[in-house]
Design a protein around this motif. Structure first.
Motif, PDB file in Angstrom:
ATOM      1  N   ARG A  92       0.851  -1.199   0.000  1.00  0.00           N
ATOM      2  CA  ARG A  92       0.000   0.000   0.000  1.00  0.00           C
ATOM      3  C   ARG A  92       0.882   1.242   0.000  1.00  0.00           C
ATOM      4  NH1 ARG A  92      -4.445   0.305   4.544  1.00  0.00           N
ATOM      5  NH2 ARG A  92      -2.700   0.889   5.912  1.00  0.00           N
ATOM      6  N   ALA A  93       0.590   2.138  -0.943  1.00  0.00           N
ATOM      7  CA  ALA A  93       1.351   3.396  -1.080  1.00  0.00           C
ATOM      8  C   ALA A  93       2.847   3.098  -1.186  1.00  0.00           C
ATOM      9  CB  ALA A  93       1.053   4.340   0.079  1.00  0.00           C
ATOM     10  N   VAL A  94       3.187   2.158  -2.065  1.00  0.00           N
ATOM     11  CA  VAL A  94       4.569   1.734  -2.262  1.00  0.00           C
ATOM     12  C   VAL A  94       5.076   2.119  -3.653  1.00  0.00           C
ATOM     13  CG1 VAL A  94       6.083  -0.286  -2.429  1.00  0.00           C
ATOM     14  CG2 VAL A  94       4.359  -0.188  -0.641  1.00  0.00           C
ATOM     15  N   LEU A  95       4.265   1.891  -4.673  1.00  0.00           N
ATOM     16  CA  LEU A  95       4.693   2.172  -6.040  1.00  0.00           C
ATOM     17  C   LEU A  95       4.951   3.661  -6.250  1.00  0.00           C
ATOM     18  CD1 LEU A  95       2.313  -0.165  -8.095  1.00  0.00           C
ATOM     19  CD2 LEU A  95       4.545  -0.684  -7.084  1.00  0.00           C
ATOM     20  N   LEU A  96       4.247   4.492  -5.513  1.00  0.00           N
ATOM     21  CA  LEU A  96       4.422   5.944  -5.591  1.00  0.00           C
ATOM     22  C   LEU A  96       5.879   6.376  -5.473  1.00  0.00           C
ATOM     23  CD1 LEU A  96       1.591   7.061  -3.141  1.00  0.00           C
ATOM     24  CD2 LEU A  96       1.732   7.807  -5.515  1.00  0.00           C
ATOM     25  N   ILE A 123      -2.324   5.578  -4.004  1.00  0.00           N
ATOM     26  CA  ILE A 123      -3.046   6.838  -3.799  1.00  0.00           C
ATOM     27  C   ILE A 123      -2.840   7.726  -5.017  1.00  0.00           C
ATOM     28  CG2 ILE A 123      -3.233   8.877  -2.317  1.00  0.00           C
ATOM     29  CD1 ILE A 123      -2.091   7.089  -0.049  1.00  0.00           C
ATOM     30  N   ASP A 124      -3.915   8.331  -5.492  1.00  0.00           N
ATOM     31  CA  ASP A 124      -3.875   9.166  -6.688  1.00  0.00           C
ATOM     32  C   ASP A 124      -3.480  10.593  -6.311  1.00  0.00           C
ATOM     33  OD1 ASP A 124      -4.123  10.356  -9.113  1.00  0.00           O
ATOM     34  OD2 ASP A 124      -6.224   9.830  -9.440  1.00  0.00           O
ATOM     35  N   ASP A 125      -2.205  10.903  -6.534  1.00  0.00           N
ATOM     36  CA  ASP A 125      -1.706  12.250  -6.245  1.00  0.00           C
ATOM     37  C   ASP A 125      -1.687  13.129  -7.487  1.00  0.00           C
ATOM     38  OD1 ASP A 125      -1.265  11.368  -3.676  1.00  0.00           O
ATOM     39  OD2 ASP A 125       0.856  10.946  -3.989  1.00  0.00           O
ATOM     40  N   GLY A 126      -2.332  12.667  -8.555  1.00  0.00           N
ATOM     41  CA  GLY A 126      -2.317  13.424  -9.795  1.00  0.00           C
ATOM     42  C   GLY A 126      -3.652  14.026 -10.168  1.00  0.00           C
ATOM     43  N   ARG A 127      -4.629  13.932  -9.281  1.00  0.00           N
ATOM     44  CA  ARG A 127      -5.984  14.374  -9.599  1.00  0.00           C
ATOM     45  C   ARG A 127      -6.427  15.482  -8.655  1.00  0.00           C
ATOM     46  NH1 ARG A 127     -10.653  13.206  -7.181  1.00  0.00           N
ATOM     47  NH2 ARG A 127     -12.605  13.367  -8.343  1.00  0.00           N
ATOM     48  N   THR A 141      -6.199  24.054   0.521  1.00  0.00           N
ATOM     49  CA  THR A 141      -5.491  23.022   1.278  1.00  0.00           C
ATOM     50  C   THR A 141      -5.153  21.833   0.380  1.00  0.00           C
ATOM     51  OG1 THR A 141      -6.637  23.677   3.311  1.00  0.00           O
ATOM     52  CG2 THR A 141      -5.602  21.513   3.300  1.00  0.00           C
ATOM     53  N   MET A 142      -6.101  21.441  -0.469  1.00  0.00           N
ATOM     54  CA  MET A 142      -5.867  20.310  -1.356  1.00  0.00           C
ATOM     55  C   MET A 142      -4.790  20.628  -2.393  1.00  0.00           C
ATOM     56  SD  MET A 142      -7.716  17.890  -0.216  1.00  0.00           S
ATOM     57  CE  MET A 142      -7.268  18.620   1.359  1.00  0.00           C
ATOM     58  N   ARG A 143      -4.772  21.850  -2.897  1.00  0.00           N
ATOM     59  CA  ARG A 143      -3.729  22.217  -3.855  1.00  0.00           C
ATOM     60  C   ARG A 143      -2.348  22.197  -3.200  1.00  0.00           C
ATOM     61  NH1 ARG A 143      -7.754  25.652  -6.183  1.00  0.00           N
ATOM     62  NH2 ARG A 143      -7.130  27.462  -4.933  1.00  0.00           N
ATOM     63  N   ALA A 144      -2.272  22.683  -1.959  1.00  0.00           N
ATOM     64  CA  ALA A 144      -0.996  22.650  -1.230  1.00  0.00           C
ATOM     65  C   ALA A 144      -0.557  21.210  -0.978  1.00  0.00           C
ATOM     66  CB  ALA A 144      -1.132  23.398   0.093  1.00  0.00           C
ATOM     67  N   LEU A 145      -1.508  20.356  -0.636  1.00  0.00           N
ATOM     68  CA  LEU A 145      -1.200  18.950  -0.371  1.00  0.00           C
ATOM     69  C   LEU A 145      -0.722  18.255  -1.643  1.00  0.00           C
ATOM     70  CD1 LEU A 145      -1.168  16.481   1.438  1.00  0.00           C
ATOM     71  CD2 LEU A 145      -3.623  16.248   1.089  1.00  0.00           C
ATOM     72  N   LEU A 146      -1.425  18.469  -2.743  1.00  0.00           N
ATOM     73  CA  LEU A 146      -1.028  17.853  -4.003  1.00  0.00           C
ATOM     74  C   LEU A 146       0.368  18.306  -4.421  1.00  0.00           C
ATOM     75  CD1 LEU A 146      -4.210  17.827  -6.282  1.00  0.00           C
ATOM     76  CD2 LEU A 146      -2.962  15.870  -5.371  1.00  0.00           C
ATOM     77  N   SER A 147       0.656  19.580  -4.234  1.00  0.00           N
ATOM     78  CA  SER A 147       1.968  20.100  -4.586  1.00  0.00           C
ATOM     79  C   SER A 147       3.066  19.383  -3.806  1.00  0.00           C
ATOM     80  CB  SER A 147       2.028  21.613  -4.319  1.00  0.00           C
ATOM     81  OG  SER A 147       3.306  22.116  -4.582  1.00  0.00           O
ATOM     82  N   LYS A 148       2.863  19.203  -2.503  1.00  0.00           N
ATOM     83  CA  LYS A 148       3.849  18.511  -1.669  1.00  0.00           C
ATOM     84  C   LYS A 148       4.017  17.058  -2.115  1.00  0.00           C
ATOM     85  CE  LYS A 148       4.729  21.675   1.600  1.00  0.00           C
ATOM     86  NZ  LYS A 148       6.094  22.205   1.860  1.00  0.00           N
ATOM     87  N   LEU A 149       2.911  16.385  -2.381  1.00  0.00           N
ATOM     88  CA  LEU A 149       2.964  14.985  -2.773  1.00  0.00           C
ATOM     89  C   LEU A 149       3.647  14.811  -4.123  1.00  0.00           C
ATOM     90  CD1 LEU A 149      -0.609  13.927  -1.628  1.00  0.00           C
ATOM     91  CD2 LEU A 149       1.536  13.063  -0.686  1.00  0.00           C
ATOM     92  N   GLN A 150       3.357  15.696  -5.049  1.00  0.00           N
ATOM     93  CA  GLN A 150       3.948  15.586  -6.380  1.00  0.00           C
ATOM     94  C   GLN A 150       5.452  15.865  -6.347  1.00  0.00           C
ATOM     95  OE1 GLN A 150       1.505  17.977  -9.008  1.00  0.00           O
ATOM     96  NE2 GLN A 150      -0.291  16.708  -8.639  1.00  0.00           N
ATOM     97  N   GLN A 151       5.880  16.715  -5.410  1.00  0.00           N
ATOM     98  CA  GLN A 151       7.308  16.972  -5.252  1.00  0.00           C
ATOM     99  C   GLN A 151       8.038  15.774  -4.646  1.00  0.00           C
ATOM    100  OE1 GLN A 151       7.923  20.623  -2.995  1.00  0.00           O
ATOM    101  NE2 GLN A 151       6.315  21.646  -4.148  1.00  0.00           N
ATOM    102  N   GLY A 152       7.348  15.043  -3.781  1.00  0.00           N
ATOM    103  CA  GLY A 152       7.999  13.974  -3.025  1.00  0.00           C
ATOM    104  C   GLY A 152       7.826  12.575  -3.568  1.00  0.00           C
ATOM    105  N   CYS A 153       6.941  12.387  -4.551  1.00  0.00           N
ATOM    106  CA  CYS A 153       6.645  11.050  -5.059  1.00  0.00           C
ATOM    107  C   CYS A 153       7.032  10.951  -6.530  1.00  0.00           C
ATOM    108  CB  CYS A 153       5.163  10.721  -4.896  1.00  0.00           C
ATOM    109  SG  CYS A 153       4.571  10.749  -3.198  1.00  0.00           S
ATOM    110  N   PRO A 154       8.073  10.191  -6.871  1.00  0.00           N
ATOM    111  CA  PRO A 154       8.484  10.073  -8.272  1.00  0.00           C
ATOM    112  C   PRO A 154       7.369   9.570  -9.185  1.00  0.00           C
ATOM    113  CG  PRO A 154      10.130   9.094  -6.820  1.00  0.00           C
ATOM    114  CD  PRO A 154       8.944   9.422  -5.972  1.00  0.00           C
ATOM    115  N   GLN A 155       6.489   8.732  -8.639  1.00  0.00           N
ATOM    116  CA  GLN A 155       5.391   8.162  -9.432  1.00  0.00           C
ATOM    117  C   GLN A 155       4.044   8.684  -8.910  1.00  0.00           C
ATOM    118  OE1 GLN A 155       6.314   6.367 -11.992  1.00  0.00           O
ATOM    119  NE2 GLN A 155       8.439   5.991 -11.407  1.00  0.00           N
ATOM    120  N   TYR A 156       3.947  10.014  -8.740  1.00  0.00           N
ATOM    121  CA  TYR A 156       2.752  10.573  -8.099  1.00  0.00           C
ATOM    122  C   TYR A 156       1.460  10.258  -8.847  1.00  0.00           C
ATOM    123  CZ  TYR A 156       2.797  14.386 -11.545  1.00  0.00           C
ATOM    124  OH  TYR A 156       2.760  15.110 -12.706  1.00  0.00           O
ATOM    125  N   ASP A 157       1.549   9.977 -10.156  1.00  0.00           N
ATOM    126  CA  ASP A 157       0.346   9.684 -10.939  1.00  0.00           C
ATOM    127  C   ASP A 157       0.177   8.195 -11.215  1.00  0.00           C
ATOM    128  OD1 ASP A 157       2.491   9.434 -12.637  1.00  0.00           O
ATOM    129  OD2 ASP A 157       1.521  10.438 -14.335  1.00  0.00           O
TER     130      ASP A 157
END
Length: 251
Positions: A92-96, A123-127, A141-157
């Motif tokens: 769970r939340a590994v491939l990200l 988890i879908d960090d690309g939507r 808040t969601m835009r800030a969260l997505l930005s952080k996740l997309q910066q930290g997850c090589p496979q965010y989508d």
């Protein structure tokens, strides 16, 4: 909330009494404990994670839950000393977080018995999330969260590419589910989940930084989100949850 989604995936991957399960990137053991209850005393779960602290806590939590059919090991998939194949290999939340997700899936699949299952909850960090009627502070808040996740997850989508990466890894087309946690009223669970996730990704920041210099204390943000959603009679969405599982063919 996540546990119920993962539980349904494990059942779909035929995890049941007597099964052997490998939980990759087990963290503190949430998925491992779900699997351990499904496989029962005749089955066994092996959890691996590269974090010493996570493995230590997972071991303690399993002991407290009287789950003696789990073994935890501090290791990555690449360096794990595993001399067996499993009825199911899950995560769970590994491939990200994998720099090379296709190679990772190939290695994971080699640990599945013929006729067994490989299954991942991602988890879908690309939507972008929705709020209707629009709740500005939730959307910020969601835009800030997505930005952080997309910066930290090589496979965010990755949640949007599961069929593709399974195919590239030589795996069958997976079965899929996509669930969007949604709430109204004060949406307490989603607000806390959103606030704490953003906080965990913000280092030692004492305030949430949302947009255009807008900042708010973490506790105040949680309460403000609840109040704004309730006042607007809004329905809000959080991170989409994708589960994908495939049966390894019997040669």
């Amino acid at each position: 909330m996540l546990q119920a989604i993962t539980h349904r995936m494990l059942l779909s991957a035929n995890v049941g009494a007597g099964s052997s399960v490998l939980d990759i990137g087990c963290g503190v053991g949430g998925v491992s404990q779900l699997a351990a209850r499904l496989v029962g005393p005749r089955g066994h779960v092996t959890g691996i994670d590269q974090s010493d602290a996570a493995i230590s806590l997972a071991t303690s939590l399993a002991r407290s839950a009287n789950l003696s059919n789990i073994t935890y090991t501090n290791s990555t998939l690449e360096h794990a000393n595993l001399d067996q194949q499993f009825d199911a290999v899950v995560g769970r939340a590994v491939l990200l977080f994998q720099p090379d997700v296709v190679t990772f899936l190939k290695k994971a699949a080699r640990l599945v018995k013929p006729g067994g299952y490989i299954a991942f909850h991602e988890i879908d960090d690309g939507r972008q999330f929705q709020s209707r009627p629009k709740v500005e502070i939730w959307d910020l808040t969601m835009r800030a969260l997505l930005s952080k996740l997309q910066q930290g997850c090589p496979q965010y989508d990755i949640a949007q590419r599961m069929v593709e990466v399974f195919a590239l890894a030589g795996l069958p087309v997976p079965e899929l589910t996509y669930e969007i946690p949604t709430a109204g009223g004060k949406a307490e669970s989603l607000c806390l989940w959103a606030t704490e996730t953003l906080r965990s990704l913000s280092g030692n920041a004492t305030h949430a930084q949302l947009a255009d210099g807008y900042a708010m204390d973490w506790g105040a943000l949680n309460l403000e989100l609840q109040s704004a959603i309730s006042s607007a009679n809004a329905q809000v969405e959080f991170l989409g949850q994708v589960c994908a599982w495939a049966r390894i063919p019997v040669c």
